[in-house]
Write a protein that holds these residues in place. Structure first.
Motif, PDB file in Angstrom:
ATOM      1  N   ASP A   1      -1.249  -4.895   0.962  1.00 10.65           N
ATOM      2  CA  ASP A   1      -1.882  -4.060   0.354  1.00 10.65           C
ATOM      3  C   ASP A   1      -2.875  -3.498   1.260  1.00 10.65           C
ATOM      4  OD1 ASP A   1      -2.929  -6.308  -0.121  1.00 10.65           O
ATOM      5  OD2 ASP A   1      -3.860  -5.647  -1.740  1.00 10.65           O
ATOM      6  N   GLN A   2      -3.282  -4.237   2.446  1.00 10.94           N
ATOM      7  CA  GLN A   2      -4.643  -3.861   3.215  1.00 10.94           C
ATOM      8  C   GLN A   2      -4.058  -3.190   4.440  1.00 10.94           C
ATOM      9  OE1 GLN A   2      -7.664  -4.035   2.183  1.00 10.94           O
ATOM     10  NE2 GLN A   2      -6.732  -4.759   0.202  1.00 10.94           N
TER      11      GLN A   2
ATOM     12  N   THR B   1      -3.422  -0.889   7.690  1.00 12.09           N
ATOM     13  CA  THR B   1      -3.807   0.502   8.201  1.00 12.09           C
ATOM     14  C   THR B   1      -2.787   1.382   8.296  1.00 12.09           C
ATOM     15  OG1 THR B   1      -3.968   0.079  10.505  1.00 12.09           O
ATOM     16  CG2 THR B   1      -5.775  -0.464   8.991  1.00 12.09           C
TER      17      THR B   1
ATOM     18  N   THR C   1      -3.389  -9.884   7.705  1.00  5.93           N
ATOM     19  CA  THR C   1      -3.923  -9.187   6.684  1.00  5.93           C
ATOM     20  C   THR C   1      -2.421  -9.103   5.571  1.00  5.93           C
ATOM     21  OG1 THR C   1      -4.693  -7.274   5.751  1.00  5.93           O
ATOM     22  CG2 THR C   1      -2.903  -6.995   7.330  1.00  5.93           C
TER      23      THR C   1
ATOM     24  N   SER D   1       1.021  -1.160   0.016  1.00  4.70           N
ATOM     25  CA  SER D   1      -0.106   0.158  -0.068  1.00  4.70           C
ATOM     26  C   SER D   1       0.903   1.416  -0.125  1.00  4.70           C
ATOM     27  CB  SER D   1      -0.785   0.058   1.075  1.00  4.70           C
ATOM     28  OG  SER D   1      -0.048   0.175   2.256  1.00  4.70           O
TER      29      SER D   1
END
Length: 772
Positions: A182-183, A185, A179, A68
């Motif tokens: 790319d996910q 937080t 997770t 991300s």
């Protein structure tokens, strides 16, 4: 002029030296990583199904390079704000760090760029000396010429340490936050960005407050706009609200355990994809439900000391493995034995293949009567599971009830070598011996096969049928390994659809949500293997239940142990059964209502069945016969023993004596032939009675009891009129007579014998016997 010439010469020399140094610089090898990677298995939707630790005992996932923008922003802010502006070495930061470290008398600031850190990771964290630091600078600049900036970021993310034996952002994101990179937080990305600087901070009790302070400080710094980020990343500043929410997130307590949702499939795939991320077609939710179903049934099976089970589901329309459970997760040897791939005795699971093959050959019709009587074929004595025999049974019922004797009879007619060749063509890898080794037992569990191979065979059959009946199907069909026509497959599946379901499925047809399933079970000799395979309009579900060590258990059958699991799995599949009973190429064939054969002129009742468009080679109904009777219609007469003008005739359904004996026990409507007219000669022996055992001149083995003692040999005769008395002689010595139940137990020694039986009307049977 001379000074100008010297200047040109000096310039050329300097240029040559610089060019040489540059070329020498280019000859420096680019740092490479040779670390082993974990083998990672992901579901079709990208969910993690399982992973196997790398050879160096590190959880180091193959790089996904799918991170991300939040994580990139966190890493650049914390590690190297000038990353996109320098060429691998930031002299300002480097010399500032040297001055601060010198004044402090210890290392308080690194000064390394991300590129230099990648070099250090590739060189396995060599001791931090000035010489090593200088080499890192050179190698970092060399790497910048070889890789793009994003590639260098990817290398850093994939090899940075994250505490314990967790290496790389892919493994860290799953281990600490369950997770994918790319996910992440903002809070998770910030935590993982600061962690490689001091990996030990992740462990409980080891400077966790310091880790929290570093994370929160980084989050605060991210609230202001960053001019050093390239425009293509489009990363907004961390808003005040998001910042407050990020501060509220807790640090991970401990690493998550790696899932083991498809352990055996992972181990199987690792043989050819070691150290890779394996993108499977497994449906994550279905796999989880399959494991839950298996666990629920495991509780009951263990009460009968049944430890192992396997489930294998294929979406044959898309040619995808959607569920693969090689064993019960709680079984004692679940981690060792993949029962999907294990070769086990087939039981009755191969019978549909013989059924379909003979339909295509035209030597079998779906409702044709097959003999179901005891038989002894060169010492091979197949028995039905129930211990009962029906005398004659329609072929479709024989398949639905998985009767052994009728299918041994079929295989005898079809030919064992031909069927053996057919199975090899179907890619059943467990067929390793020649046909003579298996003999007629090939159809009743004498061979071995794996759940993997069997499901794949049924899958290819379903795929071939779909290519004829499903207009939206556009996949390829491996015709070479499917030696049946689509018509034969459709008829066979339609018969399999009519099998009686397990007791817990009673009333299934009353529910609109219930699926029709074409299915078949199998049970191996000694109750060692229980099979169930079912097909819907999209899936093939295969189930095996038993003990991997081969221990048999009473009650371990396909219907009672494997089928309930199969139907539970079928109930959670998202499809419905829409198979037709035939294709457009099939033909309607008129058959005798009673015998299932093409009707003769004597067959009054006929019906139609669907068949492949082939030449029918069965001949017409052999059982409807014209029987001459006396004027009162009470007695049967022969052509030369009764006035021709007083004869009457009727059509009788006449079965051979042995078949009739068993058939009458289960069919109250069967009409036996009338007795012979008193003034008529004796009928032909074969028309009146026949040996049940021995079937023909044969070798007879003396049975041995459980205590090792010799038992009597029991001979048996079937008579059209059981009330007739039969007189038995052995080597011309009278040994007894029988009425109604024509069984004669005889004590014999090894040797040659002549057995003669005569009924009260003088009908005589004779056998030569060799007793072993």
């Amino acid at each position: 002029m001379r000074n100008r010439s010297k200047g040109v010469r000096a310039l050329c020399i300097t240029g040559s030296v610089l060019l040489g140094l540059f070329l020498l610089f280019l000859c420096i090898p680019v740092p490479k990583f040779d670390d082993p990677y974990s083998t990672v298995l992901v579901a079709k939707d990208g969910s993690l199904l399982g992973a196997h630790i790398a050879d160096d005992s590190q959880w180091r996932f193959p790089a996904s390079n799918n991170y991300s923008d939040k994580y990139i922003a966190c890493v650049l802010e914390y590690e190297d704000q000038q990353f996109f502006r320098h060429f691998g070495f930031n002299p300002v930061a480097f010399f500032q760090a040297m001055i601060q470290n010198h004044r402090a008398g210890k290392v308080v600031r690194g000064g390394s760029t991300i590129s230099m850190q990648v070099v250090r990771l590739a060189r396995k964290n060599k001791p931090r000396t000035y010489g090593e630091k200088f080499l890192e600078v050179i190698l970092a600049m060399r790497m910048e010429l070889h890789y793009s900036k994003r590639s260098i970021l990817n290398l850093y993310a994939a090899h940075a340490p994250f505490g314990g034996n967790v290496v790389g952002i892919d493994a860290a994101a799953w281990r600490y936050f369950h997770t994918t990179p790319d996910q992440l937080t903002w809070s998770e990305a910030a935590t993982l960005a600061v962690l490689p600087n001091s990996p030990a901070m992740i462990h409980p009790g080891k400077a966790r407050e310091r880790l929290l302070d570093k994370r929160d400080d980084l989050l605060f710094r991210l609230t202001t706009p960053k001019s050093y980020l390239p425009k293509r990343y489009h990363i907004p500043s961390l808003s005040r609200d998001d910042y407050e929410l990020a501060l509220m997130e807790r640090l991970p307590d401990k690493p998550y355990d790696m899932p083991m949702l498809a352990y055996h499939y992972l181990m199987d795939q690792e043989k050819t994809h070691k150290g890779e991320q394996i993108q499977s077609d497994i449906d994550f939710n279905l796999q989880s439900m399959v494991l839950d179903i298996m666990n629920r049934h495991y509780q009951g099976n263990t009460q009968n000391q049944i430890e192992n089970a396997a489930v294998y589901v294929v979406d044959y329309l898309n040619d995808e493995i959607v569920a693969y459970a090689g064993n019960n997760v709680k079984a004692k040897d679940a981690a060792m034995v993949d029962m999907v791939k294990a070769q086990r005795s087939t039981g009755s699971i191969l019978k549909p293949f013989l059924f379909a093959a003979m339909l295509d050959e035209g030597t079998l019709l779906p409702t044709m009567l097959l003999q179901d009587v005891p038989m002894n074929l060169s010492g091979f004595t197949p028995k039905n599971y129930s211990g009962q025999y029906w005398g004659a049974v329609p072929a479709n019922k024989a398949l639905q009830n998985s009767l052994n004797a009728p299918f041994v009879y079929l295989l005898k007619n079809y030919g064992t070598p031909k069927f053996h060749s057919l199975l090899r063509r179907m890619k059943l890898s467990g067929i390793v011996f020649d046909s003579e080794h298996y003999g007629l037992s090939l159809i009743v569990g004498g061979a071995e096969a794996s759940l993997f191979d069997l499901v794949n065979v049924y899958s290819r059959m379903g795929r071939k049928l779909a290519s004829f009946v499903n207009e939206s199907f556009d996949g390829e069909v491996d015709g070479a390994s499917v030696p049946f026509s689509a018509d034969a497959i459709a008829v066979t599946f339609d018969v399999m659809k009519g099998l009686t379901r397990p007791s817990d499925q009673i009333g299934w047809s009353g529910f609109s949500s219930s699926k029709q399933v074409a299915w078949k079970t199998g049970t191996s000799f000694g109750f060692k293997d229980a099979w169930a395979i079912g097909l819907t309009n999209r899936y093939v579900i295969g189930v095996w239940v038993g003990n991997s060590d081969g221990e048999g258990r009473p009650g371990l059958t396909g219907v009672s142990s494997a089928a309930p699991i199969m139907f539970d799995v079928a109930s959670v599949l998202k499809d419905s059964y829409t198979y037709p009973s035939s294709t457009d190429n099939a033909i309607e064939v008129e058959v005798c209502q009673e015998s299932g054969y093409p009707p003769s002129e004597l067959c009054k009742n006929v019906r139609k069945v669907m068949m492949p468009d082939v030449e029918i080679k069965t001949g017409v109904c052999p059982y409807h016969k014209k029987i001459f009777l006396d004027a009162s219609r009470q007695y049967q007469v022969l052509p030369d023993c009764y006035p021709i003008d007083q004869k009457r005739f009727e059509t009788y359904f006449v079965l051979p004596p042995v078949i009739e004996m068993f058939y009458r026990r289960h069919t109250a409507m069967y009409r036996p032939l009338p007795a012979m007219y008193p003034d008529c000669a004796t009928a032909h022996p074969d028309d009146m009675m026949a040996f049940v055992y021995p079937k023909s001149d044969a070798r007879v083995t003396i049975p041995i009891g459980i205590r090792g003692d010799r038992q009597q040999v029991i001979f048996e005769i079937a008579h059209r009129n059981p009330k007739k008395t039969i007189f038995w002689t052995l080597n011309n010595e009278f040994i007894g007579k029988t009425t109604l139940n024509h069984q004669m137990p005889i004590d014999v020694e090894k040797g040659d014998y002549e057995l003669r039986c005569v009924d009260e009307d003088g009908v005589e049977l004779y056998r030569k016997i060799v007793v072993n």
